[in-house]
Design an enzyme around this catalytic site. Structure first.
Site, short mmCIF file in Angstrom:
data_model
loop_
_atom_site.label_atom_id
_atom_site.label_comp_id
_atom_site.label_asym_id
_atom_site.label_seq_id
_atom_site.Cartn_x
_atom_site.Cartn_y
_atom_site.Cartn_z
N ARG A 164 0.84 -1.31 -0.08
CA ARG A 164 -0.09 0.18 -0.06
C ARG A 164 0.87 1.26 -0.05
O ARG A 164 0.53 2.21 0.67
CB ARG A 164 -1.02 0.00 1.16
CG ARG A 164 -1.77 -0.99 1.28
CD ARG A 164 -3.15 -0.98 0.11
NE ARG A 164 -3.93 -1.73 0.39
CZ ARG A 164 -4.25 -3.06 0.08
NH1 ARG A 164 -3.29 -3.78 -0.38
NH2 ARG A 164 -5.38 -3.97 0.18
N SER A 239 -10.43 -0.76 3.18
CA SER A 239 -9.62 -0.87 4.46
C SER A 239 -9.47 0.30 5.02
O SER A 239 -8.75 1.39 4.26
CB SER A 239 -8.53 -1.58 4.18
OG SER A 239 -8.56 -2.74 3.66
N GLU A 335 -4.89 3.88 6.09
CA GLU A 335 -4.36 3.57 4.83
C GLU A 335 -5.15 4.77 3.80
O GLU A 335 -4.61 5.24 2.99
CB GLU A 335 -4.93 2.32 4.32
CG GLU A 335 -4.51 1.91 3.13
CD GLU A 335 -5.63 0.87 2.33
OE1 GLU A 335 -6.50 1.35 1.66
OE2 GLU A 335 -5.34 -0.30 2.48
N1 EPU Z 1 -10.38 -10.68 10.55
C1 EPU Z 1 -11.01 -10.89 11.70
N2 EPU Z 1 -12.08 -9.87 11.92
C2 EPU Z 1 -12.47 -8.75 10.97
C3 EPU Z 1 -11.76 -8.88 9.77
C4 EPU Z 1 -10.50 -9.72 9.45
O1 EPU Z 1 -10.78 -11.48 12.57
O2 EPU Z 1 -13.35 -8.26 11.17
C5 EPU Z 1 -9.28 -11.72 10.48
C6 EPU Z 1 -9.65 -12.70 9.21
O3 EPU Z 1 -10.47 -13.74 9.86
C7 EPU Z 1 -8.50 -13.18 8.78
C8 EPU Z 1 -7.75 -11.95 8.79
O4 EPU Z 1 -8.18 -11.13 9.61
O5 EPU Z 1 -7.73 -14.10 9.39
C9 EPU Z 1 -7.44 -11.17 7.41
O6 EPU Z 1 -8.80 -10.58 6.82
P1 EPU Z 1 -8.95 -10.60 5.25
O7 EPU Z 1 -8.73 -11.80 4.59
O8 EPU Z 1 -10.45 -10.15 5.22
O9 EPU Z 1 -7.88 -9.53 4.80
P2 EPU Z 1 -7.51 -8.19 5.42
O10 EPU Z 1 -6.20 -8.36 5.96
O11 EPU Z 1 -8.33 -7.63 6.60
C10 EPU Z 1 -6.42 -7.16 3.25
C11 EPU Z 1 -6.54 -5.77 2.35
C12 EPU Z 1 -7.93 -5.83 1.67
C13 EPU Z 1 -7.99 -7.11 0.75
C14 EPU Z 1 -8.16 -8.47 1.61
C15 EPU Z 1 -8.02 -9.54 0.66
C16 EPU Z 1 -5.25 -4.29 3.80
C17 EPU Z 1 -5.13 -3.06 4.66
N3 EPU Z 1 -6.48 -4.76 3.50
O12 EPU Z 1 -7.39 -7.10 4.17
O13 EPU Z 1 -8.05 -4.61 0.95
O14 EPU Z 1 -9.32 -7.04 -0.13
O15 EPU Z 1 -6.75 -8.37 2.30
O16 EPU Z 1 -6.66 -9.70 0.14
O17 EPU Z 1 -4.15 -4.78 3.48
C18 EPU Z 1 -8.54 -2.48 0.86
O18 EPU Z 1 -7.25 -2.25 0.84
O19 EPU Z 1 -9.36 -1.32 0.78
C19 EPU Z 1 -9.14 -3.56 1.08
C20 EPU Z 1 -10.29 -4.07 1.10
#
Ligand code: EPU
Length: 339
Positions: A164, A239, A335
């Site tokens: 990012r 995010s 972000e």
């Molecule tokens: N999780 C929780 N609770 C929540 C959300 C997430 O426990 O409310 C846990 C999930 O269970 C999982 C982990 O956190 O173990 C990761 O969650 P997720 O796969 O949804 O991905 P993320 O790391 O929360 C990132 C990106 C997203 C992207 C997803 C999928 C960033 C800041 N965000 O989210 O990007 O869609 O991975 O690749 O890196 C964006 O940038 O706007 C965005 C949506």
């Protein structure tokens, strides 16, 4: 070129925050963009693309230039045996560009389906999702220098992409307007990326063993729709925070108390932990404070349920930041650009 006065930016930002621009112009040619950048009546203009990565907390007392440049053209259809170069104007909607690729059997961006925003702003934060980042298909971009109106081509190396992150968020912050991005896409022998767990699981459940670009795009759309709010229905900016990266030592301590914490090692010394998990643990998932709140299916996403002001959303962000810091000793940082 028409410069309007006192224009609401509500429909120009995906959070749906209702602030006014003192002056506003939509530009659909590079010449007009240069003309406006050179016009001393409007110092330090504010550039808006898809408005998907910003939280507007107050009126913008300057000229807002809405970058609406459109075009998609193949610039080299035999770049390599398997790849072409496609040049896409900055004002093209990101998801429509992804659909164009998928429908023309061009591979590389299908995992990035349904990301809000425009092509021109995608390099600034090196958008990413489901195991793929913009930098993986990025070939170059063209940009206009705001102060001199000179055009410049940035190569992959020039952009210094990180998680990012790019040169446009650091050394060159607010110095250039990106007018087009050229992508390197596969026309055959596509490299299908199913490494992200939810993609793999969904394909398996659907019994798709040899997924096409269309299959991947559809699966990503399905996953995103199940977790992320549609900005057309509930204002949001994806995010809100970045996932924090902490040291191995801090992680080891943290894990003693929180054995179930999800994590992603980065090299041997650092660990990325999901901010969404931290925020959920801090008790904010689905919480609402007036019209500002936290999405109920993904705690990393802050939402505007209707008429929240930017300051109210920012207030919620600050509460979350303090609570996560208090509970885990980790400072999560936004972000999105807070204006
Ligand atoms: N999780 C929780 N609770 C929540 C959300 C997430 O426990 O409310 C846990 C999930 O269970 C999982 C982990 O956190 O173990 C990761 O969650 P997720 O796969 O949804 O991905 P993320 O790391 O929360 C990132 C990106 C997203 C992207 C997803 C999928 C960033 C800041 N965000 O989210 O990007 O869609 O991975 O690749 O890196 C964006 O940038 O706007 C965005 C949506």
């Amino acid at each position: 070129m028409e410069v309007l006065e006192n224009v609401s930016l509500k429909k120009y930002n995906t959070f749906g925050i209702d602030v006014n621009a003192r002056y506003f112009a939509s530009v659909s040619s590079i010449d007009v963009l240069k003309e406006l950048l050179a016009d001393e009546t409007y110092p330090n203009p504010f550039i808006i693309g898809g408005g998907s990565n910003m939280l507007l907390t107050k009126d913008v007392d300057r000229l807002v230039i809405h970058c609406d440049l459109k075009s998609i053209e193949v610039v080299d259809d035999t770049f390599t045996k398997d790849e072409i170069l496609l040049k896409v104007a900055g004002g093209e909607n990101w998801h429509e560009f992804v659909l164009y690729c998928v429908n023309h059997d061009l591979g590389g961006v299908e995992n990035l389906s349904l990301i809000p925003g425009n092509v021109g702003t995608s390099p600034i934060q090196n958008i990413g999702a489901y195991g793929v980042e913009l930098k993986d298909t990025f070939y170059s971009c063209e940009a206009v220098h705001r102060a001199t109106q000179q055009e410049r081509v940035f190569t992959l190396e020039d952009c210094a992409f990180g998680y990012r992150d790019s040169v446009f968020k650091n050394e060159l912050k607010d110095q250039y307007v990106i007018t087009s991005v050229t992508f390197k896409l596969t026309k055959k022998n596509h490299k299908i990326n199913t490494e992200y767990g939810a993609i793999y699981d969904t394909l398996k459940a659907k019994e798709i063993t040899h997924p096409t670009l269309v299959d991947i795009s559809n699966v990503v759309i399905e996953i995103r729709q199940s977790k992320l709010p549609d900005p057309k229905k509930i204002g949001n900016s994806g995010s809100f925070f970045k996932n924090p990266v902490i040291s191995q030592a801090q992680f080891t301590e943290l894990r003693k108390e929180h054995t179930e914490i999800p994590f992603y090692p980065i090299g041997n010394e650092q660990i990325k932990v999901p901010a969404g998990w931290l925020i959920e643990q801090a008790g904010f998932k689905g919480k609402r404070f007036g019209d500002a709140g936290v999405h109920d299916k993904q705690a990393l996403v802050l939402v505007n349920h209707g008429n929240a002001t930017g300051a109210e959303v920012w207030g919620v962000a600050m509460k979350i930041q303090a609570a996560v810091n208090e509970m885990f000793g980790i400072k999560i940082v936004p972000e999105v650009n807070v204006i």
